[in-house]
Motif scaffolding. Structure first.
Motif, PDB file in Angstrom:
ATOM      1  N   PHE A 121       0.818  -1.215   0.000  1.00 39.19           N
ATOM      2  CA  PHE A 121       0.000   0.000   0.000  1.00 39.19           C
ATOM      3  C   PHE A 121       0.853   1.268   0.000  1.00 39.19           C
TER       4      PHE A 121
ATOM      5  N   GLU B 254      -7.852   2.907  -3.957  1.00 38.30           N
ATOM      6  CA  GLU B 254      -8.066   1.479  -3.694  1.00 38.30           C
ATOM      7  C   GLU B 254      -6.757   0.717  -3.568  1.00 38.30           C
ATOM      8  N   THR B 255      -5.639   1.375  -3.870  1.00 35.45           N
ATOM      9  CA  THR B 255      -4.365   0.656  -3.888  1.00 35.45           C
ATOM     10  C   THR B 255      -3.288   1.272  -3.006  1.00 35.45           C
ATOM     11  N   GLN B 256      -3.433   2.519  -2.621  1.00 32.39           N
ATOM     12  CA  GLN B 256      -2.392   3.203  -1.870  1.00 32.39           C
ATOM     13  C   GLN B 256      -2.976   3.891  -0.645  1.00 32.39           C
TER      14      GLN B 256
ATOM     15  N   ALA C 226      -6.964   2.313   1.853  1.00 34.92           N
ATOM     16  CA  ALA C 226      -6.956   1.025   1.149  1.00 34.92           C
ATOM     17  C   ALA C 226      -6.538  -0.100   2.084  1.00 34.92           C
TER      18      ALA C 226
ATOM     19  N   TRP D 292      -8.837  -3.359   3.107  1.00 33.36           N
ATOM     20  CA  TRP D 292      -8.357  -4.716   2.847  1.00 33.36           C
ATOM     21  C   TRP D 292      -8.418  -5.560   4.120  1.00 33.36           C
TER      22      TRP D 292
END
Length: 455
Positions: A49, A61-63, A67, A71
């Motif tokens: 992340f 959604e990724t970093q 996020a 998750w």
């Protein structure tokens, strides 16, 4: 009722007491089920992340921490789905601002999974780890901050413990907590401790895991066979009246937190291969803090588990190399077999506590200027006592770090140790389940109390 005295055990009394077993094969199975491969996968995901700084990105959604916490919540929900919805997965949130390390309004969010107990759902055993990471500047929320060991190793341990323990049902409630805001001022712990107080949780133990994956120390020592457990001695919430009593009766090294540490030490000796626990008689490392402290601050028993040999080049550092010396908390600094070993210590400890009856309440002691020592305590009622077999009394020399002597005394609420002089020893009582699971030892009086059964 007083049953047999220590020095006058008679056959008629002995025949009425059936001592529960002291070996639990299911705990060995739990220890073996913890997976280093799954921990490696989870730590790698958390590192991916980029940064998990409390002030970092929340929409991506990724970093960023947003996020990361989504998750974690999804992982808890997957685990719950596999156990028929046995986990209540929730967020705990609060906005902070105007703080030294949170200057602008920021929502601090914990991710919590609660596995309700079957007999005593308001008794809580909590395992925690910290989601957030940081680099050298505590306000730098954009630079890469992998936080592999500090503290993806702890959060991964919480998730893995949930995977393993969710396959079982317990008497007490087990909580898996991924807390936020630790690096900025222990804010996630303050949120959770406040909610627990407000809702009247009977918290038996908080086991905080902060850095449980490194085996190579700044001191040059490489060691995968030891771990530290930090615990406060005198309760932070002790009143002046309680301090006065403690001065004359003892208890400086027998807070409930300290007896949780002894419980963990004993568990490691019995069930975790090739692991020795170093009990450190201090709240935390010298002058430093961890996320168990907010729980201690409101009166809950709480300890910190972590590696023995820290490597400061890998903590709170910008990623860089200077004169051939690498700085930064990256994946290569995590030993996943060790991460699994300390995770299994948590899993086994929590299972043993949650299967045991509640610790004795209102434990008291008497025996001044007498040849014998008498302990009394309160027996729980109703469903809380369904798995209760009886009690074990403990004693040790005042200079001994752990409980050295004990006797199972059956289902009584008072016991006299004949010819054991109160002046020479410290004493305690633990509850024992019908299948042998045992609670932590309770030192008599307010100094050692875990709380009562009122909730």
């Amino acid at each position: 009722m007083v049953c047999c005295a220590l020095s006058t055990l008679i056959p008629a009394c002995a025949s009425t007491i059936v001592v529960p077993p002291n070996e639990q094969l299911v705990l060995r199975e739990i220890q073996q089920q913890v997976s280093a491969d799954r921990l490696r996968k989870d730590v790698t995901t958390l590192v991916g992340f980029g940064t998990r700084h409390t002030l970092s990105e929340t929409k991506s959604e990724t970093q960023g921490i947003g996020a990361a916490r989504r998750w974690i919540k999804a992982e808890f929900e997957k685990i719950s789905a596999q156990c028929g919805g046995c986990l209540e997965v929730i967020y705990q949130k609060e906005i902070f601002s105007g703080e030294k390390r949170i200057p602008q309004p920021t929502e601090v969010v914990n991710v919590i999974a609660i596995q309700r107990g079957q007999l005593d759902p308001n008794r809580y055993i909590i395992m925690s780890g910290d989601i957030d990471s940081r680099v050298s500047d505590p306000l730098d929320y954009t630079s890469a901050s992998p936080g592999a060991n500090d503290n993806a190793s702890g959060v991964a341990g919480v998730i893995e413990t949930a995977r393993v323990l969710s396959q079982h049902k317990f008497a007490g409630t087990v909580v898996y907590a991924a807390l936020s805001g630790e690096e900025q001022g222990l804010f996630g712990g303050k949120i959770m401790a406040g909610i627990a107080k407000q809702e009247g949780w009977r918290v038996e133990a908080v086991i905080n895991n902060d850095m449980i994956g490194n085996i190579s120390g700044i001191n040059g020592v490489i060691n995968n066979t030891t771990a530290r457990v930090f615990s406060e001695g005198i309760r932070f919430v002790e009143t002046p009246e309680e301090a006065r009593k403690r001065r004359f009766t003892g208890g400086e090294v027998d807070s409930p937190s300290r007896n949780i540490a002894r419980y963990i030490d004993k568990t490691a000796d019995q069930y975790i291969p090739n692991l020795d626990v170093m009990m450190v008689y201090r709240l935390d490392r010298f002058g430093r803090g961890g996320h168990h402290r907010p729980f201690n601050a409101v009166g809950y028993p709480a300890v910190r588990i972590m590696e023995t040999n820290e490597h400061y080049d890998r903590q709170h550092q910008d990623l860089r190399t200077e004169n051939g010396r690498a700085f930064g908390d990256v994946l290569s600094g995590v030993d996943f077999d060790f991460n699994a070993k300390l995770t299994s210590l948590n899993a086994v400890t929590m299972a043993a506590m949650a299967w045991a009856p509640p610790p004795p309440a209102n434990t008291e002691i008497s025996g001044a200027v007498k040849a014998s020592t008498t302990l009394t305590w309160q027996r729980p009622k109703g469903k809380m006592a369904e798995n209760l077999a009886g009690y074990r009394v403990h004693w040790r020399l005042t200079t001994e770090p752990t409980w050295t002597h004990s006797q199972y005394v059956g289902d009584v609420s008072e016991f006299e140790l004949k010819n054991i002089v109160i002046d020479n020893y410290f004493f305690g009582v633990s509850s024992v389940a019908k299948d042998g699971f045992e609670s932590p030892v309770v030192f008599p009086g307010p100094a050692g109390s875990f709380g009562g059964y009122s909730h």
